[in-house]
Enzyme design. Sequence first.
Site, PDB file in Angstrom:
ATOM      1  N   ASP A  92      65.405  56.314  34.768  1.00 10.39           N
ATOM      2  CA  ASP A  92      65.841  57.310  35.744  1.00 10.39           C
ATOM      3  C   ASP A  92      67.356  57.486  35.677  1.00 10.39           C
ATOM      4  O   ASP A  92      68.085  56.656  35.106  1.00 10.39           O
ATOM      5  CB  ASP A  92      65.412  56.805  37.140  1.00 10.39           C
ATOM      6  N   ASP A 106      60.341  65.832  41.070  1.00  7.47           N
ATOM      7  CA  ASP A 106      59.869  64.983  42.167  1.00  7.47           C
ATOM      8  C   ASP A 106      58.922  65.754  43.071  1.00  7.47           C
ATOM      9  O   ASP A 106      58.293  65.177  43.963  1.00  7.47           O
ATOM     10  CB  ASP A 106      61.062  64.485  43.003  1.00  7.47           C
TER      11      ASP A 106
END
Length: 703
Positions: free
Chosen positions: A452, A522
């Site tokens: 990430d 997301d």
Amino acid sequence: MIRHDASKNIWVLEGDHISYVLGLSELGTINHIYCGEKLPYLSDYASADRVAAFPYTLGSELSEEEFMGWGKVKFTEPSLKATFHDHVRDVDLAFVDFEISEHTLVLLLRDTHYPLEVKLYYKVIPDCDLIERYCEIVNDGETNITLEQALTGSFYVPREKDYRLTYLAGRWPAETQLDRVMMPDTKLVLESRRGTTSHFANPFFMLDQGGKADEHTGEVYYGALAFSGNWKIVFEKDKFNMVKISAGINDFDFCWNLKPDERFCTPKYIVGYVNQGFGQASRNLHDYQRKYVLPEVNRNKLRKVLYNSWDATWFDVNEEQQTKLAEIAAKIGVELFVVDDGWFGARHSDRAGLGDWFINEDKFPNGLQSLIRKVNDLGMEFGLWIEPEGVNPDSELYRAHPQWVYHFETREPTQIRNQLILNLARADVRQYIFDCIDSLLTKHQIAFIKWDMNRNFSEPGFPSAPPEEQKEIWVRHAWGLYEIVEKLKAKHPTVIFQSCSGGGGRVDMGILQYFDQAWPSDNTDAFDRLRIQEGFSYAYCAKIMEAWVSDEVNWVNNRKLSLAYRFHSAMTGNLGIGDNLLKWGDEDSREAAKWIQLYKEIRPIIQEGDQYRLLSVRESHLASVMYVSPSREEAVVFAFLHSNSFDNELPRIRLQGLDEQTLYRVDDREQALSGKALMTVGIKVELRGDFQSKIIRIRKMVK
Ligand code: DGJ
């Protein structure tokens, strides 16, 4: 494959259906001549024309240079802008020589006075009808050369009016949304200045003339840039109808000190042409990624069905709860169990712990290996989240090495998500990151890494670097990331790496050379996802597109969707489950198991087949996407109904990509239909109500 016509001084690069032609102009420059359908004879291709001059516009300005040095009279976007040791800021490149090997053409240019050499590399990817190009800028003198702009080069489309640009724009959590705009007679720039690829624009474009192309027909010119740092693609259209598309590393705050004997290598710029619409252009890019871009070891492996509890548990992970989740996940058919953020250091929220890659013993008192063993015993592989480029000021790492972050000594570094960015231009930082991740991978059975990166760059200072190298960080960071992952992959070749950046902030052809798959957003709302995923599919293949089934009521917009709809939406890519399985009843588990089983059956078609966007979610209340197996014996059609009003009949869905003469069975219907019938007449889909969906299987009739 690559031919040189010495009489005309042209080079012809041929793919299966296209050719790309370059020519030497009378000014000594390499000019773009043609990119389009392959023509029968070498004599069909023109040479570099002499360009007419106008008052206020010299011929040299209108000449379509593939790689333009900024010098003499040039006003459009240069590929190279440099300053020599004597402060001369004028690059004058002239062709010197060339070399042809089977698929590659190398053209050598040299400055007419200074020891500066540029090698233009062109590689034909025949079966994908794409041209891959990059260049090397070489200092073969004895003094430094300052590069102020170093793009990969320029591409041109035929001089016509009214080009329409198709591009991907977005934001968190609404990435890769398809936008279209008619090109103005001026400059238009797609770019990132955020340090990474960004959620806001993606290094990809398609152009069609007069808005004439559609999904299945028409001429489309398209391209992408393989870079994960600051990038830009510049479109310039003028009143002479010259359309120049230059791409490369962004020159914003860029400066590179090229020392004697050093070379600067630009990222790949991939371009192509089709005359079968946007869909074929996308399929060529998909093929290219699956055959040539993705890391080789895992390239041909199907991506596994994974479980990740991030949406459900956030930072609150521990061995007991993850074990319970793993037990249910295994029962429904999950193959890879991933622990997300929160397993390390003092990580209870995004305020602390980032950078401390050791196991939080309160949460995992028996170490990670204990959970991993249970996960493996349940028949699943184990995956782990990391964010190696980030650091919380409240971490042991930052307390020990405050100098390791980008910062200016006189400024307080801005925190975003309570974190700063580690300076990957520093060799010691790269080594630290490599050692931490290498040790995790060596000590544990980890099959998957979710890498990430949760913030954009600011205060990009590197105080201990020499002044003339300060602005190199934008490039060095991306290269540093590539280097670390390449080294990790060399040592742990089968580990699957996923690129995530607060959702889809780092998806591009550059990262896909090192990472096996990507997290597009997301936003896990199954309906919003259709739009994000459709945009994503313009540039990137379904095999790398991870999609989760998450909560019945989604956190993004409170929309409530059935489990079937959520599964169907996620099954169009690389299926994952992100819901809180502890809240599921037996019926949910049974239904999930059924969809996962079906996904495993059709996954080779989705991940390896040809994708056809049949009806766009942007344009129709009935959206549909289809995947066809490489043999064309099997296909799977997904249909999503947004809502239906006035009891209106739904349009028939006309399929694509089938073999016209072959007889196919639609689901289990008795009557077989020819591919031609399915593609011309189409199929009727029985859907009623709001947010309904269906999967339809198409199989070759076996006599
Ligand atoms: C952002 C990612 O996109 C999410 O999936 C999750 O991994 C969080 N970061 C964790 O902090």
